[in-house]
Write an enzyme that holds these catalytic residues in place. Structure first.
Site, PDB file in Angstrom:
ATOM      1  CG  HIS A  82      -1.735  -1.212   1.394  1.00 40.34           C
ATOM      2  ND1 HIS A  82      -2.602  -1.646   0.418  1.00 40.34           N
ATOM      3  CD2 HIS A  82      -1.827  -2.109   2.408  1.00 40.34           C
ATOM      4  CE1 HIS A  82      -3.202  -2.754   0.825  1.00 40.34           C
ATOM      5  NE2 HIS A  82      -2.742  -3.063   2.022  1.00 40.34           N
TER       6      HIS A  82
ATOM      7  CG  HIS B 284      -6.316  -5.945   1.434  1.00 38.48           C
ATOM      8  ND1 HIS B 284      -7.119  -5.298   2.343  1.00 38.48           N
ATOM      9  CD2 HIS B 284      -5.046  -5.869   1.905  1.00 38.48           C
ATOM     10  CE1 HIS B 284      -6.359  -4.857   3.344  1.00 38.48           C
ATOM     11  NE2 HIS B 284      -5.111  -5.185   3.098  1.00 38.48           N
TER      12      HIS B 284
END
Length: 330
Positions: A56, A218
């Site tokens: 991320h 995700h």
């Protein structure tokens, strides 16, 4: 899939070694997976610790530094860090003023940070905790009970980081972080699936000519799939989903965030549409941030985060920050 890696098993360690070389103002423990600002602990200052699965970036390691996080704990790709990492980070940044854990609402992160808080307190470290759960797209997902933590994590880390930098006590820093989370809402859109190094192929099927509204960071499913839409139509869908959940009474901070593979040319064009929709809906804007900040590896797409602010929160947002991923005023 072609990836700029050696082997999947060393992706995180290799990235941490590269980060250490590029940012000598950070102390990067590659073996134990902890990133700490080099001047920690700072006397009289609350320590801020966050973390989560890698993939991320720049969240979270890229937000370690003056005016933001004191330390970050990167897990494996899309996998929570372990409590030992968090306790090690807390011990490294605790000056006696306490430590605030900032946790995105994903089940693994929540469980491990809870365990780490108990262990740290047994070692005499005073710990506060804030759960970020700003996503309005879905209530529960593959990774989450309740709302997911997404783009508002940046707002929480920046504003709480500024408060800590100014020497505010743990209770006040925690209260401000909670206020930011409560005033923030996000909505994301995927134009392509994400590919993890270990799998090497897309983690879900998103046919050509379709997009997914309300995707998670995700690759979790969103609200619905639709035929490809224009930038303006996507902006309307995202902003309206947020405004259906919160009615800002004050000006807002706006984050137009890329998911990793969307170029800035598209993000700035998308921001123009987001600003048009906000103006049409009568929402005043105080500050705008555009770029890739809370990403999902190679996913194409974007998210919008709005945070209703007051004068104090705006002052803390504008306060100086110097990190790998965010810097101004220094």
């Amino acid at each position: 899939m072609k990836m700029l890696i050696n082997v999947p098993e060393t992706v995180v360690a290799d990235a941490l070694r590269g980060m250490a070389a590029a940012h000598p103002d950070l102390s990067v423990d590659v073996e134990n997976r902890v990133i700490v600002r080099k001047d920690a602990p700072v006397a009289g200052k609350v320590g801020l610790v966050s973390g989560g699965g890698s993939g991320h970036e720049p969240l979270h390691g890229g937000f370690v530094g003056p005016g933001m996080l004191s330390a970050a704990c990167p897990g494996e790709v899309f996998t929570s860090p372990v409590p030992d990492q968090m306790v090690r980070a807390a011990a490294a940044v605790d000056s006696g003023a306490g430590v605030l854990f900032i946790v995105k609402n994903y089940t693994g992160d929540v469980l491990n940070f809870d365990m780490a808080a108990e262990l740290a307190e047994e070692e005499g470290i005073r710990v506060g905790k804030v759960l970020v759960n700003d996503d309005v797209a879905v209530t529960d997902s593959l990774y989450t009970a309740g709302r997911r933590g997404t783009g508002a994590t940046l707002f929480v880390e920046k504003i709480a980081g500024a408060a800590a930098e100014q020497g505010l006590p743990l209770e006040r820093v925690e209260a401000l972080a909670r206020q930011v989370n409560e005033n923030s809402r996000s909505f994301g859109v995927a134009l392509s699936a994400v590919t993890t190094p270990s799998k090497g192929t897309p983690t879900f099927d998103l046919p050509e000519g379709e997009l997914e509204l309300g995707i998670g960071i995700h690759g979790e499913p969103g609200r619905e799939r639709r035929p490809m839409m224009t930038s303006g139509e996507i902006a309307e869908a995202a902003v309206d989903a947020i405004l259906a959940d919160i009615t800002p009474r004050n000006p807002v901070l706006v984050l137009v965030n890329g998911m990793g593979a969307t170029p800035l040319l598209e993000l700035y064009g998308f921001n123009a549409e987001v600003q048009r929709v906000l103006a049409e809906r009568g929402v005043p804007v105080a500050r705008i941030l555009v770029g890739n900040y809370v990403t999902s590896l190679d996913m194409a797409g974007a998210s919008v985060t709005l945070c209703q602010i007051d004068e104090e929160l705006l002052r803390l947002w504008d306060a100086p920050v110097r990190t790998a991923g965010l810097r101004w005023g220094m």
